[in-house]
Design a protein around this motif. Structure first.
Motif, PDB file in Angstrom:
ATOM      1  N   MET A  36      26.807  19.000   1.474  1.00 29.12           N
ATOM      2  CA  MET A  36      28.220  19.161   1.732  1.00 29.12           C
ATOM      3  C   MET A  36      28.917  19.595   0.447  1.00 29.12           C
ATOM      4  O   MET A  36      28.762  18.971  -0.589  1.00 29.12           O
ATOM      5  CB  MET A  36      28.834  17.869   2.219  1.00 29.12           C
ATOM      6  CG  MET A  36      28.315  17.362   3.528  1.00 29.12           C
ATOM      7  SD  MET A  36      29.461  16.171   4.183  1.00 29.12           S
ATOM      8  CE  MET A  36      30.231  17.158   5.413  1.00 29.12           C
ATOM      9  N   GLY A  43      32.141  19.508  -0.203  1.00 30.29           N
ATOM     10  CA  GLY A  43      33.226  18.613  -0.596  1.00 30.29           C
ATOM     11  C   GLY A  43      32.796  17.456  -1.490  1.00 30.29           C
ATOM     12  O   GLY A  43      33.613  16.865  -2.182  1.00 30.29           O
ATOM     13  N   TRP A  44      31.526  17.142  -1.486  1.00 31.56           N
ATOM     14  CA  TRP A  44      31.036  16.009  -2.276  1.00 31.56           C
ATOM     15  C   TRP A  44      30.675  16.402  -3.697  1.00 31.56           C
ATOM     16  O   TRP A  44      30.457  15.536  -4.541  1.00 31.56           O
ATOM     17  CB  TRP A  44      29.813  15.395  -1.594  1.00 31.56           C
ATOM     18  CG  TRP A  44      30.188  14.715  -0.325  1.00 31.56           C
ATOM     19  CD1 TRP A  44      30.194  15.266   0.923  1.00 31.56           C
ATOM     20  CD2 TRP A  44      30.643  13.388  -0.177  1.00 31.56           C
ATOM     21  NE1 TRP A  44      30.619  14.358   1.847  1.00 31.56           N
ATOM     22  CE2 TRP A  44      30.900  13.171   1.190  1.00 31.56           C
ATOM     23  CE3 TRP A  44      30.863  12.338  -1.048  1.00 31.56           C
ATOM     24  CZ2 TRP A  44      31.360  11.977   1.688  1.00 31.56           C
ATOM     25  CZ3 TRP A  44      31.322  11.138  -0.536  1.00 31.56           C
ATOM     26  CH2 TRP A  44      31.559  10.969   0.808  1.00 31.56           C
ATOM     27  N   ARG A  45      30.597  17.682  -3.980  1.00 30.77           N
ATOM     28  CA  ARG A  45      30.200  18.128  -5.320  1.00 30.77           C
ATOM     29  C   ARG A  45      31.239  17.702  -6.350  1.00 30.77           C
ATOM     30  O   ARG A  45      32.425  17.945  -6.197  1.00 30.77           O
ATOM     31  CB  ARG A  45      30.065  19.644  -5.363  1.00 30.77           C
ATOM     32  CG  ARG A  45      28.853  20.128  -4.660  1.00 30.77           C
ATOM     33  CD  ARG A  45      28.673  21.593  -4.885  1.00 30.77           C
ATOM     34  NE  ARG A  45      27.582  22.087  -4.067  1.00 30.77           N
ATOM     35  CZ  ARG A  45      27.419  23.329  -3.736  1.00 30.77           C
ATOM     36  NH1 ARG A  45      28.275  24.237  -4.164  1.00 30.77           N
ATOM     37  NH2 ARG A  45      26.409  23.699  -2.993  1.00 30.77           N
ATOM     38  N   ARG A  57      32.284  14.816  -7.055  1.00 30.31           N
ATOM     39  CA  ARG A  57      33.103  13.646  -6.716  1.00 30.31           C
ATOM     40  C   ARG A  57      32.895  12.508  -7.704  1.00 30.31           C
ATOM     41  O   ARG A  57      33.857  11.888  -8.154  1.00 30.31           O
ATOM     42  CB  ARG A  57      32.773  13.186  -5.304  1.00 30.31           C
ATOM     43  CG  ARG A  57      33.594  11.999  -4.854  1.00 30.31           C
ATOM     44  CD  ARG A  57      33.301  11.627  -3.438  1.00 30.31           C
ATOM     45  NE  ARG A  57      34.047  10.444  -3.071  1.00 30.31           N
ATOM     46  CZ  ARG A  57      33.869   9.811  -1.947  1.00 30.31           C
ATOM     47  NH1 ARG A  57      32.999  10.237  -1.073  1.00 30.31           N
ATOM     48  NH2 ARG A  57      34.568   8.732  -1.675  1.00 30.31           N
ATOM     49  N   ARG A  58      31.648  12.232  -8.050  1.00 27.70           N
ATOM     50  CA  ARG A  58      31.380  11.145  -9.000  1.00 27.70           C
ATOM     51  C   ARG A  58      32.006  11.423 -10.357  1.00 27.70           C
ATOM     52  O   ARG A  58      32.548  10.522 -11.002  1.00 27.70           O
ATOM     53  CB  ARG A  58      29.879  10.936  -9.157  1.00 27.70           C
ATOM     54  CG  ARG A  58      29.252  10.261  -7.982  1.00 27.70           C
ATOM     55  CD  ARG A  58      27.804   9.964  -8.236  1.00 27.70           C
ATOM     56  NE  ARG A  58      27.237   9.337  -7.064  1.00 27.70           N
ATOM     57  CZ  ARG A  58      25.974   9.373  -6.746  1.00 27.70           C
ATOM     58  NH1 ARG A  58      25.123  10.013  -7.531  1.00 27.70           N
ATOM     59  NH2 ARG A  58      25.524   8.787  -5.666  1.00 27.70           N
ATOM     60  N   ARG A  99      34.666  13.316 -10.960  1.00 26.57           N
ATOM     61  CA  ARG A  99      36.119  13.181 -10.854  1.00 26.57           C
ATOM     62  C   ARG A  99      36.535  11.717 -10.813  1.00 26.57           C
ATOM     63  O   ARG A  99      37.488  11.310 -11.474  1.00 26.57           O
ATOM     64  CB  ARG A  99      36.628  13.903  -9.604  1.00 26.57           C
ATOM     65  CG  ARG A  99      36.616  15.414  -9.722  1.00 26.57           C
ATOM     66  CD  ARG A  99      37.365  16.073  -8.571  1.00 26.57           C
ATOM     67  NE  ARG A  99      36.915  15.639  -7.248  1.00 26.57           N
ATOM     68  CZ  ARG A  99      35.961  16.216  -6.539  1.00 26.57           C
ATOM     69  NH1 ARG A  99      35.333  17.259  -7.015  1.00 26.57           N
ATOM     70  NH2 ARG A  99      35.643  15.753  -5.334  1.00 26.57           N
ATOM     71  N   GLU A 100      35.819  10.917 -10.034  1.00 25.06           N
ATOM     72  CA  GLU A 100      36.160   9.496  -9.945  1.00 25.06           C
ATOM     73  C   GLU A 100      35.897   8.784 -11.266  1.00 25.06           C
ATOM     74  O   GLU A 100      36.657   7.899 -11.663  1.00 25.06           O
ATOM     75  CB  GLU A 100      35.386   8.839  -8.808  1.00 25.06           C
ATOM     76  CG  GLU A 100      35.902   9.239  -7.446  1.00 25.06           C
ATOM     77  CD  GLU A 100      35.186   8.525  -6.322  1.00 25.06           C
ATOM     78  OE1 GLU A 100      34.299   7.691  -6.581  1.00 25.06           O
ATOM     79  OE2 GLU A 100      35.526   8.816  -5.165  1.00 25.06           O
TER      80      GLU A 100
END
Length: 82
Positions: free
Chosen positions: A1, A3-5, A7-8, A10-11
């Motif tokens: 997916m 959209g998950w790229r 994410r870690r 950014r968080e």
């Protein structure tokens, strides 16, 4: 997916920024606490340089003077001194 790229990352960056902000608030609170103890009932004298000094000594972080002044003014208001 797609959209998950990232994410870690950014968080992680967001959590790191929040942590830095909490450390600046803690430095301001401690600068105020020490100023109150030194004042012993007299006028409280605390400035952004006190926040910068405390943060540098205890957190090994360099806080810009304008950020220290803003956080200090807010914390003084919250704690009922400003």
């Amino acid at each position: 997916m797609i959209g998950w790229r990232g994410r870690r990352e950014r968080e992680g960056a967001r959590r790191g920024a929040e942590h830095e902000g909490r450390r600046v608030v803690a430095a301001a609170d401690w600068a105020i606490t020490l100023a109150v103890r030194r004042a012993d009932g007299g006028p409280i004298r605390v400035g952004p340089e006190d926040v910068q000094e405390w943060a540098a000594e205890h957190f090994l972080m360099d806080v810009p003077a304008d950020l220290a002044a803003d956080v200090l003014a807010t914390r003084l208001r919250v704690r009922g001194y400003g």
